[in-house]
Write a protein that holds these residues in place. Sequence first.
Motif, short mmCIF file in Angstrom:
data_model
loop_
_atom_site.label_atom_id
_atom_site.label_comp_id
_atom_site.label_asym_id
_atom_site.label_seq_id
_atom_site.Cartn_x
_atom_site.Cartn_y
_atom_site.Cartn_z
N GLU A 66 0.93 -1.05 0.11
CA GLU A 66 -0.04 -0.10 -0.04
C GLU A 66 0.72 1.13 0.03
N ILE A 88 -6.90 -4.27 -0.16
CA ILE A 88 -7.41 -4.91 0.98
C ILE A 88 -8.67 -5.65 0.63
N LEU A 104 0.36 -10.47 3.16
CA LEU A 104 1.03 -9.60 3.89
C LEU A 104 1.17 -8.15 2.97
N GLU A 152 3.62 -1.33 4.08
CA GLU A 152 2.98 -0.05 3.89
C GLU A 152 4.11 1.05 3.97
N SER A 153 4.03 1.89 2.84
CA SER A 153 5.10 3.06 2.64
C SER A 153 4.44 3.70 1.58
N SER A 198 8.21 7.70 4.69
CA SER A 198 7.13 6.92 5.05
C SER A 198 7.46 5.35 5.11
N ASP A 223 10.94 -2.11 10.72
CA ASP A 223 9.51 -2.58 10.96
C ASP A 223 9.11 -3.32 9.81
N THR A 224 9.53 -2.84 8.45
CA THR A 224 9.22 -3.47 7.31
C THR A 224 9.73 -4.97 7.28
N ASN A 249 10.55 -6.56 10.07
CA ASN A 249 9.96 -7.45 11.18
C ASN A 249 8.55 -7.99 10.64
N LYS A 250 7.87 -7.37 9.62
CA LYS A 250 6.72 -7.67 9.10
C LYS A 250 7.02 -8.98 8.28
N ASP A 266 9.55 -10.86 8.50
CA ASP A 266 9.96 -12.16 9.33
C ASP A 266 8.62 -12.75 9.86
N ALA A 267 7.67 -12.05 10.30
CA ALA A 267 6.44 -12.59 10.78
C ALA A 267 5.71 -13.14 9.96
N ARG A 319 14.67 -8.76 19.97
CA ARG A 319 15.09 -10.16 20.10
C ARG A 319 16.35 -10.30 19.53
N THR A 322 9.50 -13.78 15.82
CA THR A 322 8.78 -12.73 15.90
C THR A 322 7.82 -12.40 17.07
N PHE A 382 -1.96 -10.92 10.03
CA PHE A 382 -1.55 -9.87 10.86
C PHE A 382 -1.50 -8.55 10.41
N MET A 430 0.15 -4.53 11.57
CA MET A 430 0.91 -3.84 12.63
C MET A 430 0.85 -2.29 12.32
N ASP A 452 3.02 0.60 12.29
CA ASP A 452 4.52 0.92 12.56
C ASP A 452 4.87 2.27 12.16
N LYS A 453 4.06 3.19 12.13
CA LYS A 453 4.21 4.64 11.51
C LYS A 453 4.17 5.59 12.40
#
Lengths: 467, 282
Positions: free
Chosen positions: A384, A396, A430, A433-434, A441, A446-447, A449-450, A452-453, B70, B81, B122, B124, B126-127
Amino acid sequence: MAEEQKEAKPKKRTTATKAAASIGPLVKEFITGTLQAKAEGKQKVAYTFIVCHHEEIFRALDVVPVWTENFAGICGAKRDAERFLQRAESLGLSRSLCTYALCGIGFDQWREELGQMPPDAPWGGQVRPDFMISSGQILCDPRSKWYQASQQFMPDVPIYNIDLPYPLYQVNRDHREVLGYYHQYIVKQLRGLVAFLEEQTKKKMDYDRLRELVGLSDRTWNLIEETYDLRKAVPCPMGTGDAMNTMVPINFMMATQKAYDFFVDLKKELEEKIARGEGEVENEKYRLMWGGGLPAWYALNDFNYFNSKGASFPAETTYRMVAPLHEMDLPETKDPIEHLAWRWLGYWTFWYDRARKRPGSEPDVERLINRIEEYKIDGVVMHEAFSCRTWHVGLIWQLHQLSKIYKPIPVYVIGKDGKKEKGYRELPSLVLESDIIDITSYSEVDTRNKIDAFVETLESIRTSRAA
Amino acid sequence: MTLPDYFAGIDIGSTMTKAVILDKGVIASIIGPTGPEQRRLANRVMEEALKQAALSIQEINFIVATGYGRINVPFADKQFTEITCHGRGIVQLFPEARTIIDIGGQDVKGIKIDASGKIVDFVMNDKCAAGSGRFIEVIADTLGVSLDTVGDLSLQSSHPATISNICTIYAQQEVAASLAEGVPLSDLLAGVHQSLADRICRMVNRLRVEDSVIVTGGGAKNRGLINALSEQLGHKVLVPEDPLLTGALGAALMGKEIIEKARKSNAPIETKERILEEVEIL
């Protein structure tokens, strides 16, 4: 001063194919070529937009197209867009508008103010056009408004606005009922464009040359389809990271022999990689699809990050702006303008019939399902980009529809009676967002981390998949 | 005689660090603030948890680290995570869970679980800190009330104020201005909680919220926020007894599963050297 600041250079990205690696110099050569054409004055230079599907008209009249979205993307990829975005903001334009447009407008204002290219302009900068061809497409408003804003700084540069609609999808109505009207309208629009270009270039359209160029693009369309189909191989020889490079000949070089030859070479390279069993990643564990959204041009390294987790991207919907012509059933015509109009409509309505056959589906969702099955996809990734409403709207919703009507993964669940039952679940997805070029942005931590999840989710599904 | 198995989970969040040690159930749990020196703090929290369990680090079979910090746990055998670990921890406590909302110090996560207990999706944030625990902290500070009391105070309101700014900083200014105008404290806090719940709902509604909804993280301890969330989601919201520990619990459970799986397939188990020493900051 903020204008002097540049963002940190990204880590060098690796590509899986030599063809994708060759794109950087090609784009640089293209930008330099536009500057040279302007300096020599033999050819007219025109700002215009990609996915217009009528590049043949420009080339037949020796007009050099300057793809303004391309230049903004280059600024983004080089992490050098911020100073142009700030320029546009200082003109009172909101950061929430299309950042491609903001970057272009900021650049134009600066270039016009200086009377020369802004300092250290990426790859020599964006040339001052002789005229601008805006092409309003459904929803993408910058395609009409961007050049009007830029014209404030270049009042002597004319704009020609071409309107290219297509019938919207309706479940209970065959689009062919109205296709003829749309065709007539688009033909008129294209003839209007020809007349404008003839007036600007003082040349007459050579329709034999145009016919040849249309034939060349048609062959290129088919060749691209054949080439990208090779990515169905397991392991996948080329991913979306590479495709964000190989989109250049599709979107900026169509109707040239160079674009055709590029795909001849790429096809050969992929065939050789497949023969050697060589994949985009060494041990392919997951096959993902880039299911929509323009990429964050400054963060293409994220594809390498996915790769490092064993994830390959055999397919994407973004920038694959062609479709197999032999499946379109286009009416025969000797008039190249009429053919361009039919091809335009054929492309945009390509998934309509297929969508009608699956209850609850829609063309964009049907395209996702088709790619998931054809390319053996394990998960969908979307982006997005906040400033791109055209792509953003509906992503979405597409994922929701997809998960509602399409559950391909067999799993065991514990039923209400406590017994193990076989069920089916949707494909994991997944949403990143940026933005396309606004790096403010984006957060790499964080990107990732997403990512990874998401990879952990893919792994959990892989191990729990019912036999 | 076979020796008992012990598993540890350590969750380094943006605000708090948590550790759990398991054998058949939880035998130790620790919660401490996360400082800038995460690696050193990870040691300390682990040492405290080991002390509580009367164990040495050598006796722990497997250690899993999770959370935002972590990668800064040098003695962890594996990292997952927080999405995976919260999911695993909550499914253990609430097998019927389908939606999890983790309200942390600086971010919020929504997790969707399917009938097989696996994570399906999921989201999140994050912004922006709006929607996270930090939002409440800033407002509590502005209003001069302790963080522990803001939730209960908000429940005394009969006319919640409208907080229109979603940016934490602007909302802080808006609240300060309303306070100066004489708006009662409880109404302001109720408005703040509704605004926060609204932000969270907008994000998690993407997941198509289904029962049972479980809220974890520090935010789950705020009754005002739980009420506002339940109202806006239109679902009953459940809270674990110790909502800050679910990530660490899930991490420990992930470690247990890794060991069990490896034993079942006779696969080798790779672990880190069991040393808990002071580590200089990165």
